[in-house]
Design a protein around this motif. Structure first.
Motif, PDB file in Angstrom:
ATOM      1  N   ASN B  16      -1.275   1.991   2.909  1.00 13.59           N
ATOM      2  CA  ASN B  16      -0.040   1.985   3.280  1.00 13.59           C
ATOM      3  C   ASN B  16       0.858   0.913   2.663  1.00 13.59           C
ATOM      4  O   ASN B  16       0.188  -0.182   2.117  1.00 13.59           O
ATOM      5  N   ASP B  17       2.195   0.728   2.860  1.00 16.44           N
ATOM      6  CA  ASP B  17       2.876  -0.216   2.425  1.00 16.44           C
ATOM      7  C   ASP B  17       2.486  -1.652   2.802  1.00 16.44           C
ATOM      8  O   ASP B  17       2.737  -2.771   2.163  1.00 16.44           O
ATOM      9  N   GLU B  45      -2.126   8.453  -0.637  1.00 17.28           N
ATOM     10  CA  GLU B  45      -0.709   8.884  -0.670  1.00 17.28           C
ATOM     11  C   GLU B  45       0.101   7.985   0.325  1.00 17.28           C
ATOM     12  O   GLU B  45       1.415   8.332   0.150  1.00 17.28           O
ATOM     13  N   GLY B  46      -0.423   7.373   1.101  1.00 19.80           N
ATOM     14  CA  GLY B  46       0.487   6.671   2.330  1.00 19.80           C
ATOM     15  C   GLY B  46       1.207   5.404   1.356  1.00 19.80           C
ATOM     16  O   GLY B  46       2.051   4.711   2.096  1.00 19.80           O
ATOM     17  N   VAL B  47       0.852   5.009   0.362  1.00 23.43           N
ATOM     18  CA  VAL B  47       1.756   4.070  -0.389  1.00 23.43           C
ATOM     19  C   VAL B  47       2.932   4.599  -1.005  1.00 23.43           C
ATOM     20  O   VAL B  47       2.728   5.666  -2.007  1.00 23.43           O
ATOM     21  N   SER B  48       4.030   4.122  -0.786  1.00 19.80           N
ATOM     22  CA  SER B  48       5.273   4.567  -1.561  1.00 19.80           C
ATOM     23  C   SER B  48       5.275   4.643  -3.061  1.00 19.80           C
ATOM     24  O   SER B  48       4.463   3.499  -3.676  1.00 19.80           O
ATOM     25  N   GLN B  49       5.914   5.185  -3.646  1.00 20.70           N
ATOM     26  CA  GLN B  49       6.259   5.217  -5.031  1.00 20.70           C
ATOM     27  C   GLN B  49       6.712   3.555  -5.460  1.00 20.70           C
ATOM     28  O   GLN B  49       6.250   3.032  -6.530  1.00 20.70           O
ATOM     29  N   GLU B  50       7.772   3.177  -4.669  1.00 15.16           N
ATOM     30  CA  GLU B  50       7.965   1.745  -5.036  1.00 15.16           C
ATOM     31  C   GLU B  50       7.119   0.781  -4.744  1.00 15.16           C
ATOM     32  O   GLU B  50       7.159  -0.091  -5.861  1.00 15.16           O
ATOM     33  N   MET B  51       6.320   0.872  -3.985  1.00 11.70           N
ATOM     34  CA  MET B  51       5.318  -0.190  -3.807  1.00 11.70           C
ATOM     35  C   MET B  51       4.228  -0.021  -5.007  1.00 11.70           C
ATOM     36  O   MET B  51       3.884  -1.099  -5.487  1.00 11.70           O
ATOM     37  N   ARG B  52       4.082   1.232  -5.366  1.00  8.24           N
ATOM     38  CA  ARG B  52       3.288   1.509  -6.571  1.00  8.24           C
ATOM     39  C   ARG B  52       3.640   0.756  -7.823  1.00  8.24           C
ATOM     40  O   ARG B  52       3.043  -0.080  -8.534  1.00  8.24           O
ATOM     41  N   THR B  64      -5.697   6.343  -7.434  1.00  6.43           N
ATOM     42  CA  THR B  64      -5.440   7.081  -6.300  1.00  6.43           C
ATOM     43  C   THR B  64      -6.727   7.787  -5.924  1.00  6.43           C
ATOM     44  O   THR B  64      -7.462   8.287  -6.684  1.00  6.43           O
ATOM     45  N   LEU B 267      11.339  -2.048   1.831  1.00  5.46           N
ATOM     46  CA  LEU B 267       9.978  -1.685   1.698  1.00  5.46           C
ATOM     47  C   LEU B 267       9.186  -2.277   2.745  1.00  5.46           C
ATOM     48  O   LEU B 267       8.089  -1.688   3.144  1.00  5.46           O
TER      49      LEU B 267
END
Ligand SMILES: O=c1ccn([C@@H]2O[C@H](COP(=O)(O)OP(=O)(O)O)[C@@H](O)[C@H]2O)c(=O)[nH]1
Ligand SMILES: O=c1ccn([C@@H]2O[C@H](COP(=O)(O)OP(=O)(O)O)[C@@H](O)[C@H]2O)c(=O)[nH]1
Ligand SMILES: [Mn+2]
Ligand SMILES: [Mn+2]
Lengths: 274, 274
Positions: B16-17, B45-52, B64, B267
């Protein structure tokens, strides 16, 4: 077995009547698990004659040790380290050369299961300290009495000192390869489980509970400082000490059954019955 | 060195984020000490695109992983152990067979000094857990990716389970000779010092302070949960977590210098500035 029963010994230490009481319960716990080795207590002049009589009934040998001799005292004063006095007292165990192999046990330990297999280990074997596990805990350790080792450790103490002001810091610096050299010298933690361990990692404590052989009541508050209710036959745990209620109760059960009935209550003014 | 720089990697995990934020600080701490090895983060998939996107800038590789596939899910349900889901996620690290040797680091660790020498150790090397030191702490461990090992551990998890419901209990049962077999597999505690260690044995902490290489913020309250005062640039320690103020401040210094300036504040709604 041969003559290992006379050449090998459990050794503890008491410098006053409170720790002597711990030694009494410890000695009884060793008898209860039917150890085949001698049991020895080192005493200083701080232990009363009456308490010596009690210890005599449980221990095979009482050895009186000085806290520290006058020359050391001068050296310690020069170093400004009078606190090492008590530290040195434990080190006297290396002088017990009437034995070939010994296991030292703090007077605040309790043996739950026969642990005679510890005498198959070599000096210096000990279990990791839960606070900083690259140090061993000096409440339980296997050693080989030797005047030479005794003198070396004393000299080391006087020149280098102890990083924690006690025997644990000193012994860890002197036996400084313990954490990296020989896994055989790492006693399993079950031989020196701090009474607070159930708190720090409960699932492991529960998982290994049945295997625990020696419990250690570390910290300033010892089992004999907890009040005991004679009506309900239960000890009152102080939560802030973090001691495990089950182990405290075991200590008190042994004390009340085997020690207290023949103990003059004036010897233990620190004991509080409720 | 040869091609060890591409064949060996540090690996962490975020689902997660919040943990991704930990991974960001950890990744920066590895760059700061100039590691010569790859740094890899496993994400669900719990991690946001922005954080990626943020992680991309620090890590060499983002992988992933699924939390657990459907068949496992059925098995877990049968076993009544849905809690092993997250446990299994960490085990995915054994699938990273593009690397020959890896060191796993929890996202709540911080590297203070270059520790690349850990890649000279073999699987499974880890430091003792301060709570029960015959278990290793699974926040830092050396392993060798292998699909076969991955499958064996998964099978073991499904048949035996984990005594603490997490990856530490599972890995300690699977690698159950760690405490008795090979001292080389005992990483020095300085590679995984729990942030609470100063409290449990202060003299040892002080004595070894300069040698500490990796700090681990174990427990429910993580560095990112502590409020930060932007005026004084200091973190507010919650005493009940027992975290070392000095290490918390270090985490926050790194975060504020290297991560926060390019982070969209939406975020990290869990971060509290005072
Ligand atoms: O005033 C004292 C303090 C200590 N000891 C002995 O030294 C050991 C170590 O001290 P303690 O157990 O209090 O230290 P801890 O295990 O709490 O660190 C004790 O168990 C006793 O055997 C003693 O006889 N008198
Ligand atoms: O919700 C979670 C919990 C854990 N983790 C990962 O699993 C590790 C182990 O969990 P944690 O550090 O919280 O356990 P502790 O060290 O406190 O026992 C974390 O550092 C993360 O890398 C994660 O990604 N999401
Ligand atoms: Mn003790
Ligand atoms: Mn962690």
């Amino acid at each position: 077995m041969g003559d290992r029963g006379t050449r090998e010994a459990w050794v503890t230490l008491a410098t006053n009547d409170a720790y002597a009481l711990g030694a009494l319960v410890l000695g009884n716990s060793l008898r209860r698990v039917a150890t085949t080795r001698r049991i020895v207590v080192m005493l200083t002049e701080g232990v009363s004659q009456e308490m010596r009589g009690q210890l005599q009934a449980v221990y095979d040998e009482l050895v009186t040790v000085g806290t520290v001799d006058s020359e050391d005292e001068r050296n310690l004063a020069l170093l400004g380290r009078p606190d090492l006095n008590l530290t040195f007292t434990k080190i006297h165990c290396w002088e017990l050369t009437q034995y070939q192999k010994c296991v030292f046990l703090d007077a605040d330990t309790l043996v739950l299961q026969n642990s005679d297999e510890l005498f198959d280990r070599e000096e210096l074997s000990a279990a990791p300290d839960a606070g900083w596990p690259d140090c061993f805990n000096s409440g339980v350790f296997v050693f080989q009495p030797s005047l030479e080792t005794y003198q070396r450790i004393m000299a080391y103490a006087q020149s280098i000192g102890s990083f924690d002001g006690g025997d644990q810091g000193l012994l860890n610096s002197y036996f400084n390869t313990w954490s990296t050299q020989d896994i055989q010298k790492h006693l399993p933690f079950i031989y020196n489980v701090v009474s607070q361990a159930f708190y720090s990692y409960l699932p492991a404590f529960t998982h290994f509970r049945g295997k625990i052989k020696i419990v250690h009541f570390i910290g300033a508050i010892k089992p004999w400082h907890h009040p005991y209710n004679t009506a309900t036959k239960t000890v009152t745990t102080f939560p802030e000490t973090g001691h495990c209620q089950e182990f405290l109760q075991l200590w008190w059960d042994l004390f009340m059954e085997l020690v207290q009935p023949r103990l003059d209550p004036t010897l233990t003014p620190f004991i509080r019955y409720e």
